[in-house]
Motif scaffolding. Structure first.
Motif, mmCIF file in Angstrom:
data_model
loop_
_atom_site.group_PDB
_atom_site.id
_atom_site.type_symbol
_atom_site.label_atom_id
_atom_site.label_comp_id
_atom_site.label_asym_id
_atom_site.label_seq_id
_atom_site.Cartn_x
_atom_site.Cartn_y
_atom_site.Cartn_z
ATOM 1 N N LEU A 120 2.270 -2.208 7.170
ATOM 2 C CA LEU A 120 1.243 -3.287 7.203
ATOM 3 C C LEU A 120 -0.045 -2.812 6.520
ATOM 4 O O LEU A 120 -0.455 -3.735 5.549
ATOM 5 C CB LEU A 120 0.689 -3.519 8.559
ATOM 6 N N GLY A 121 -0.298 -1.621 6.013
ATOM 7 C CA GLY A 121 -1.450 -1.089 5.502
ATOM 8 C C GLY A 121 -1.306 -1.441 4.034
ATOM 9 O O GLY A 121 -1.853 -1.749 3.205
ATOM 10 N N MET A 122 0.149 -1.062 3.497
ATOM 11 C CA MET A 122 0.626 -1.086 2.204
ATOM 12 C C MET A 122 0.393 -2.746 1.748
ATOM 13 O O MET A 122 -0.105 -2.916 0.702
ATOM 14 C CB MET A 122 1.948 -0.565 1.954
ATOM 15 N N ILE A 123 0.855 -3.544 2.689
ATOM 16 C CA ILE A 123 0.724 -4.951 2.290
ATOM 17 C C ILE A 123 -0.688 -5.394 2.310
ATOM 18 O O ILE A 123 -0.992 -6.208 1.424
ATOM 19 C CB ILE A 123 1.612 -5.804 3.680
ATOM 20 N N LEU A 124 -1.427 -4.916 3.316
ATOM 21 C CA LEU A 124 -2.879 -5.416 2.970
ATOM 22 C C LEU A 124 -3.614 -4.757 1.802
ATOM 23 O O LEU A 124 -4.320 -5.287 1.245
ATOM 24 C CB LEU A 124 -3.539 -5.159 4.543
ATOM 25 N N PHE A 141 -2.236 -4.189 -1.267
ATOM 26 C CA PHE A 141 -1.863 -4.725 -2.412
ATOM 27 C C PHE A 141 -1.972 -6.250 -2.296
ATOM 28 O O PHE A 141 -1.829 -7.062 -3.426
ATOM 29 C CB PHE A 141 -0.327 -4.345 -2.857
ATOM 30 N N ASN A 142 -2.526 -6.603 -1.122
ATOM 31 C CA ASN A 142 -2.823 -8.109 -0.994
ATOM 32 C C ASN A 142 -1.760 -9.320 -1.380
ATOM 33 O O ASN A 142 -1.925 -10.191 -1.757
ATOM 34 C CB ASN A 142 -4.040 -8.291 -1.835
ATOM 35 N N HIS A 143 -0.555 -8.725 -0.952
ATOM 36 C CA HIS A 143 0.542 -9.554 -1.173
ATOM 37 C C HIS A 143 1.660 -9.213 -0.385
ATOM 38 O O HIS A 143 2.101 -8.248 0.262
ATOM 39 C CB HIS A 143 1.102 -9.384 -2.571
ATOM 40 N N LEU A 144 2.251 -10.504 -0.036
ATOM 41 C CA LEU A 144 3.680 -10.450 0.807
ATOM 42 C C LEU A 144 4.567 -11.238 -0.051
ATOM 43 O O LEU A 144 4.638 -12.531 0.244
ATOM 44 C CB LEU A 144 3.559 -10.886 2.118
ATOM 45 N N PHE A 145 5.457 -10.725 -0.669
ATOM 46 C CA PHE A 145 6.216 -11.412 -1.630
ATOM 47 C C PHE A 145 5.151 -12.081 -2.748
ATOM 48 O O PHE A 145 4.512 -11.552 -3.355
ATOM 49 C CB PHE A 145 7.183 -12.265 -0.985
ATOM 50 N N ASN A 194 -5.822 -13.362 0.132
ATOM 51 C CA ASN A 194 -7.364 -13.909 -0.312
ATOM 52 C C ASN A 194 -7.236 -13.754 -1.799
ATOM 53 O O ASN A 194 -6.314 -13.349 -2.418
ATOM 54 C CB ASN A 194 -8.627 -13.151 0.429
ATOM 55 N N GLU A 195 -8.422 -14.408 -2.422
ATOM 56 C CA GLU A 195 -8.538 -14.338 -3.884
ATOM 57 C C GLU A 195 -8.926 -12.904 -4.533
ATOM 58 O O GLU A 195 -9.028 -13.006 -5.839
ATOM 59 C CB GLU A 195 -9.754 -15.289 -4.334
ATOM 60 N N GLU A 196 -9.135 -11.874 -3.643
ATOM 61 C CA GLU A 196 -9.747 -10.611 -4.168
ATOM 62 C C GLU A 196 -8.495 -9.993 -4.526
ATOM 63 O O GLU A 196 -7.478 -9.989 -4.340
ATOM 64 C CB GLU A 196 -10.093 -9.897 -3.043
ATOM 65 N N PRO A 197 -8.523 -9.488 -6.074
ATOM 66 C CA PRO A 197 -7.428 -8.830 -6.622
ATOM 67 C C PRO A 197 -7.223 -7.592 -6.029
ATOM 68 O O PRO A 197 -8.169 -6.718 -5.610
ATOM 69 C CB PRO A 197 -7.856 -8.695 -8.346
ATOM 70 N N SER A 198 -6.066 -7.092 -6.050
ATOM 71 C CA SER A 198 -5.679 -5.932 -5.641
ATOM 72 C C SER A 198 -5.713 -4.792 -6.359
ATOM 73 O O SER A 198 -5.921 -5.055 -7.854
ATOM 74 C CB SER A 198 -3.980 -6.102 -5.362
ATOM 75 N N PRO A 199 -5.764 -3.510 -6.029
ATOM 76 C CA PRO A 199 -5.927 -2.512 -6.996
ATOM 77 C C PRO A 199 -5.003 -2.394 -8.032
ATOM 78 O O PRO A 199 -5.164 -1.943 -9.186
ATOM 79 C CB PRO A 199 -5.918 -1.236 -6.194
ATOM 80 N N LEU A 200 -3.686 -2.876 -7.761
ATOM 81 C CA LEU A 200 -2.660 -2.858 -8.843
ATOM 82 C C LEU A 200 -2.919 -3.841 -9.815
ATOM 83 O O LEU A 200 -2.805 -3.670 -11.103
ATOM 84 C CB LEU A 200 -1.281 -3.169 -8.124
ATOM 85 N N GLU A 201 -3.494 -5.195 -9.344
ATOM 86 C CA GLU A 201 -3.775 -6.175 -10.459
ATOM 87 C C GLU A 201 -4.807 -5.849 -11.248
ATOM 88 O O GLU A 201 -5.068 -5.907 -12.498
ATOM 89 C CB GLU A 201 -3.984 -7.348 -9.588
ATOM 90 N N VAL A 202 -5.958 -4.939 -10.841
ATOM 91 C CA VAL A 202 -6.964 -4.213 -11.713
ATOM 92 C C VAL A 202 -6.425 -3.590 -12.558
ATOM 93 O O VAL A 202 -6.907 -3.508 -13.848
ATOM 94 C CB VAL A 202 -8.030 -3.915 -10.721
ATOM 95 N N GLU A 203 -5.619 -2.499 -12.232
ATOM 96 C CA GLU A 203 -5.022 -1.680 -13.298
ATOM 97 C C GLU A 203 -4.156 -2.293 -14.190
ATOM 98 O O GLU A 203 -4.330 -1.817 -15.416
ATOM 99 C CB GLU A 203 -4.199 -0.678 -12.358
#
Length: 206
Positions: A155-159, A161-165, A170-179
């Motif tokens: 669950l922590g990994m899902i939160l 990266f802010n994605h489930l599939f 929310n609208e906040e970009p995930s760390p992966l998207e920022v990178e």
């Protein structure tokens, strides 16, 4: 009649093979409406097979094409000095077999990475000690802690990266998207500097 036009190049656009690129597609043009409409229709590039998948247009080339229409037009440029044109070709269908192999490699690799990390930090001993501190009993396999911990890890990994599939929480970009964004910006900067014919001058050029 006032002939001042303000031109702002778009950072990146997508184009199809053999597409005709006009100023209206690569830039925002503001000013006298009549002149702006004329300028937007000016052709600056015809995409062909020799362009491969990246084309860089320099703002000076765009200004030069505008002055071919009318030398009295005062062009004020704002923003980027290059536009990157990404030529999008028809995507090939992904092989289910290849997709399965890649998925399996990523699944096994990520699982091994997590297990090796837990082994390095002695997570088994930590859970055993916490269980003994809470219950007063020794247990080499404290499933009461390990099962919730495993669920919480997922669950922590899902939160994180802010994605489930394809679902975004929310609208906040995930760390992966920022990178990925930072990587794309660095890549665009490299392409703009090395693929732009106007940005480099070789010693044997006229």
């Amino acid at each position: 009649m006032e002939k001042t036009l303000y031109l702002r190049l778009r950072h990146r656009i997508q184009a199809s093979p053999n597409e005709v690129i006009t100023i209206g597609k690569i830039a925002q043009v503001v000013g006298n409406r009549e002149w702006a409409e004329h300028v937007k229709k000016i052709i600056v590039r015809h995409v062909n097979s020799s362009d491969k998948n990246i084309v860089v247009l320099d703002v000076m080339a765009v200004v030069n094409e505008i002055h071919k229409l009318d030398e009295e037009i005062n062009v004020q440029t704002i923003g980027p000095s290059q536009t990157i044109i990404e030529v999008v070709y028809e995507k090939k269908k992904i092989s289910p077999f290849l997709f399965g192999i890649v998925w399996l490699l990523l699944f096994v690799g990520s699982g091994l990475a997590i297990m090796n990390f837990h082994e390095d930090v002695s997570m088994q001993q930590v859970h055993t000690r916490i269980y003994k501190m809470i219950t007063g009993e020794a247990n080499e396999q404290p499933l009461l802690l390990q099962i919730p911990y495993s669920i919480g890890l997922g669950l922590g990994m899902i939160l994180f990266f802010n994605h489930l599939f394809k679902k975004r929480f929310n609208e906040e970009p995930s760390p992966l998207e920022v990178e990925m964004f930072n990587y794309q910006m660095d890549l665009d900067h490299y392409v703009a500097m090395n693929e732009n014919e106007e940005s480099m001058k070789k010693i044997d050029d006229d």
